[in-house]
Structure formats: structure tokens, C-alpha cells
Write a protein that holds these residues in place. Structure first.
Motif, PDB file in Angstrom:
ATOM      1  N   ASP A   4      -1.452  26.563  73.860  1.00 39.79           N
ATOM      2  CA  ASP A   4      -2.112  25.885  72.746  1.00 39.79           C
ATOM      3  C   ASP A   4      -1.923  24.384  72.969  1.00 39.79           C
ATOM      4  N   LEU A   5      -2.997  23.671  73.296  1.00 39.10           N
ATOM      5  CA  LEU A   5      -2.900  22.252  73.633  1.00 39.10           C
ATOM      6  C   LEU A   5      -2.553  21.367  72.437  1.00 39.10           C
ATOM      7  N   ASN A   6      -2.620  21.929  71.232  1.00 38.94           N
ATOM      8  CA  ASN A   6      -2.231  21.185  70.032  1.00 38.94           C
ATOM      9  C   ASN A   6      -0.773  21.424  69.659  1.00 38.94           C
ATOM     10  N   ASN A   7      -0.110  22.333  70.380  1.00 35.80           N
ATOM     11  CA  ASN A   7       1.272  22.685  70.056  1.00 35.80           C
ATOM     12  C   ASN A   7       1.998  23.146  71.324  1.00 35.80           C
ATOM     13  N   ILE A   8       2.116  22.253  72.290  1.00 38.91           N
ATOM     14  CA  ILE A   8       2.738  22.609  73.565  1.00 38.91           C
ATOM     15  C   ILE A   8       4.245  22.677  73.399  1.00 38.91           C
ATOM     16  N   LYS A   9       4.836  23.770  73.872  1.00 39.17           N
ATOM     17  CA  LYS A   9       6.282  23.978  73.778  1.00 39.17           C
ATOM     18  C   LYS A   9       6.836  24.260  75.168  1.00 39.17           C
ATOM     19  N   TYR A  10       7.178  23.195  75.878  1.00 41.87           N
ATOM     20  CA  TYR A  10       7.720  23.351  77.223  1.00 41.87           C
ATOM     21  C   TYR A  10       9.134  23.901  77.190  1.00 41.87           C
ATOM     22  N   ALA A  11       9.466  24.658  78.219  1.00 43.24           N
ATOM     23  CA  ALA A  11      10.850  25.093  78.405  1.00 43.24           C
ATOM     24  C   ALA A  11      11.705  23.855  78.682  1.00 43.24           C
ATOM     25  N   PRO A  12      12.995  23.896  78.361  1.00 39.33           N
ATOM     26  CA  PRO A  12      13.863  22.725  78.585  1.00 39.33           C
ATOM     27  C   PRO A  12      13.812  22.184  80.013  1.00 39.33           C
ATOM     28  N   ILE A  13      13.714  23.049  81.010  1.00 38.53           N
ATOM     29  CA  ILE A  13      13.681  22.581  82.395  1.00 38.53           C
ATOM     30  C   ILE A  13      12.450  21.705  82.644  1.00 38.53           C
ATOM     31  N   VAL A  14      11.315  22.057  82.049  1.00 40.57           N
ATOM     32  CA  VAL A  14      10.091  21.271  82.223  1.00 40.57           C
ATOM     33  C   VAL A  14      10.242  19.915  81.530  1.00 40.57           C
ATOM     34  N   ARG A  15      10.755  19.925  80.306  1.00 35.34           N
ATOM     35  CA  ARG A  15      10.962  18.649  79.591  1.00 35.34           C
ATOM     36  C   ARG A  15      11.883  17.736  80.392  1.00 35.34           C
ATOM     37  N   ASN A  16      12.928  18.291  80.959  1.00 34.25           N
ATOM     38  CA  ASN A  16      13.880  17.504  81.751  1.00 34.25           C
ATOM     39  C   ASN A  16      13.205  16.897  82.985  1.00 34.25           C
ATOM     40  N   ILE A  17      12.417  17.678  83.686  1.00 38.34           N
ATOM     41  CA  ILE A  17      11.711  17.188  84.882  1.00 38.34           C
ATOM     42  C   ILE A  17      10.761  16.063  84.504  1.00 38.34           C
ATOM     43  N   LEU A  18       9.985  16.248  83.449  1.00 35.28           N
ATOM     44  CA  LEU A  18       8.972  15.272  83.064  1.00 35.28           C
ATOM     45  C   LEU A  18       9.574  13.980  82.505  1.00 35.28           C
ATOM     46  N   GLY A 132      -2.006  34.930  84.574  1.00 34.05           N
ATOM     47  CA  GLY A 132      -0.753  35.647  84.773  1.00 34.05           C
ATOM     48  C   GLY A 132      -0.197  35.421  86.162  1.00 34.05           C
ATOM     49  N   GLY A 133       0.398  36.461  86.690  1.00 39.46           N
ATOM     50  CA  GLY A 133       0.998  36.378  88.012  1.00 39.46           C
ATOM     51  C   GLY A 133       0.126  37.030  89.061  1.00 39.46           C
ATOM     52  N   LYS A 144       6.443  33.804  85.814  1.00 38.42           N
ATOM     53  CA  LYS A 144       7.637  33.121  85.288  1.00 38.42           C
ATOM     54  C   LYS A 144       7.444  31.600  85.285  1.00 38.42           C
ATOM     55  N   PHE A 145       6.797  31.055  86.337  1.00 35.47           N
ATOM     56  CA  PHE A 145       6.505  29.621  86.360  1.00 35.47           C
ATOM     57  C   PHE A 145       5.597  29.243  85.189  1.00 35.47           C
ATOM     58  N   LYS A 146       4.542  30.002  84.981  1.00 33.57           N
ATOM     59  CA  LYS A 146       3.590  29.697  83.906  1.00 33.57           C
ATOM     60  C   LYS A 146       4.228  29.824  82.529  1.00 33.57           C
ATOM     61  N   GLN A 147       5.179  30.741  82.382  1.00 31.05           N
ATOM     62  CA  GLN A 147       5.841  30.915  81.092  1.00 31.05           C
ATOM     63  C   GLN A 147       6.747  29.731  80.733  1.00 31.05           C
ATOM     64  N   LYS A 148       6.997  28.845  81.663  1.00 29.57           N
ATOM     65  CA  LYS A 148       7.768  27.638  81.339  1.00 29.57           C
ATOM     66  C   LYS A 148       6.952  26.693  80.469  1.00 29.57           C
ATOM     67  N   PHE A 149       5.646  26.930  80.389  1.00 29.23           N
ATOM     68  CA  PHE A 149       4.763  26.106  79.568  1.00 29.23           C
ATOM     69  C   PHE A 149       4.390  26.792  78.266  1.00 29.23           C
ATOM     70  N   CYS A 150       4.587  28.110  78.207  1.00 28.77           N
ATOM     71  CA  CYS A 150       4.306  28.884  77.000  1.00 28.77           C
ATOM     72  C   CYS A 150       4.882  30.277  77.185  1.00 28.77           C
ATOM     73  N   LYS A 151       5.706  30.708  76.275  1.00 23.50           N
ATOM     74  CA  LYS A 151       6.367  32.023  76.394  1.00 23.50           C
ATOM     75  C   LYS A 151       5.473  33.188  75.990  1.00 23.50           C
ATOM     76  N   GLU A 152       4.461  32.910  75.151  1.00 22.22           N
ATOM     77  CA  GLU A 152       3.624  33.994  74.638  1.00 22.22           C
ATOM     78  C   GLU A 152       2.739  34.570  75.734  1.00 22.22           C
ATOM     79  N   LEU A 153       2.662  35.898  75.787  1.00 22.49           N
ATOM     80  CA  LEU A 153       1.810  36.580  76.742  1.00 22.49           C
ATOM     81  C   LEU A 153       0.615  37.198  76.020  1.00 22.49           C
ATOM     82  N   THR A 154      -0.524  37.156  76.675  1.00 27.01           N
ATOM     83  CA  THR A 154      -1.758  37.735  76.160  1.00 27.01           C
ATOM     84  C   THR A 154      -2.384  38.551  77.273  1.00 27.01           C
ATOM     85  N   ASN A 155      -3.009  39.663  76.940  1.00 20.76           N
ATOM     86  CA  ASN A 155      -3.707  40.448  77.954  1.00 20.76           C
ATOM     87  C   ASN A 155      -4.988  39.732  78.361  1.00 20.76           C
ATOM     88  N   LEU A 156      -5.153  39.528  79.663  1.00 17.68           N
ATOM     89  CA  LEU A 156      -6.351  38.919  80.222  1.00 17.68           C
ATOM     90  C   LEU A 156      -6.905  39.844  81.289  1.00 17.68           C
TER      91      LEU A 156
END
Length: 163
Positions: A4-18, A132-133, A144-156
């Protein structure tokens, strides 16, 4: 994975890198030869099936489409990561990406995605479909890499479309 580009919730590792300014620059490019080289290197490193390989003409045709953009992440003119994205409102989509494995600790993909999320939002997109993967496993490294940007999974569902 859909961000969700209006509510991005990065994992701590991503925030630290950025949070580290290490001279990263992101530019829009049409360099299909660089893309194909880095993409093929990435597919080889990850030992993917032939399904994930495309010829140069595919990328050339793809980049002629109006809502398709290619972005390059580089540091001091050294390419680190390059990706192709569909930027069609209301959804943007992460299509393909390649990395420069001569610089594995550069974290180019993190910088690239952060930048493209902001660009997509500026273009009026509200979501970024990361997908997905490579496998159906929840332990898939790409997932797992993609989930660092959003934990929610959706069927695609993906399909094969040739242009």
C-alpha cells in the motif's frame, strides 16, 4: 505481496539500510543491454528455469509500452540494480529485476524499490504489486525479500503473455 503506497511499513532492516546515504542514485533508463546482462546474471545465480529467461527483443518491445518504466540504481556510476515496472494507475507492478553480484552488499534493490514506490505514488498509483517468489514455498528467498516491504500476503495468479 502488495504494498500500500499510502501506508508503507518497511521491516527494520530496510529502514536501517535506507537511513545510510552512501551515494546511491536512481535514474530512469532505456539501457536494455545492461538490463538483460544483469537480469540474466541474476537468473543464473538463482538457478531459475528457462521460463524466466527472455530474449533482448522482448525487453525492447516491453519498453515501448507507454506505462512501462526501467529504473537503474547506481553508486558512483557502477550499476547495482535495475528493474522494469508497470506504472498503470491505480496499480504499479514490479515486473523484472537484475542485480550486480560483484557488489552483493550494496543493497541496491532496497534503494531501487524505495525510489520506485515514491515514483509510482507521484504517478497516481496507490498500490505496488511485488508478486511472490519463484516457488510456492513460504520459505522462498525472493518472497522473503519482498516481505521486507510488506508482510501481508495475497493470492495472485500469473499467466504467460508474449509480446
Amino acid at each position: 505481496v502488495i504494498v500500500d503506497l499510502n501506508n508503507i511499513k518497511y521491516a527494520p532492516i530496510v529502514r536501517n539500510i535506507l537511513n545510510h546515504d552512501i551515494g546511491i542514485e536512481i535514474i530512469q533508463t532505456k539501457n536494455v543491454h545492461l538490463f538483460k546482462y544483469l537480469y540474466d546474471e541474476t537468473m543464473s545465480k538463482n538457478k531459475t528455469s528457462k521460463f524466466y529467461y527472455f530474449n533482448l527483443n522482448y525487453f525492447k518491445k516491453l519498453l515501448k509500452l507507454p506505462d512501462v518504466k526501467m529504473y537503474l540504481c547506481h553508486q558512483f556510476n557502477v550499476p547495482l540494480s535495475i528493474g522494469i515496472f508497470f506504472m498503470d494507475k491505480p496499480y504499479a507492478s514490479y515486473h523484472l529485476c537484475g542485480n550486480n553480484y560483484a557488489y552483493p552488499k550494496s543493497c541496491g534493490n532496497y534503494y531501487l524499490l524505495d525510489y520506485v514506490f515514491k515514483e509510482a505514488k507521484k504517478l497516481g498509483c496507490s498500490k505496488m504489486i511485488l508478486g511472490g517468489g519463484i516457488t510456492h514455498s513460504l520459505d522462498d528467498s525472493l518472497l522473503k525479500f519482498k516481505q521486507k516491504f510488506c508482510k501481508e500476503l495475497t493470492n495472485l495468479t500469473i499467466s504467460e503473455v508474449f509480446i
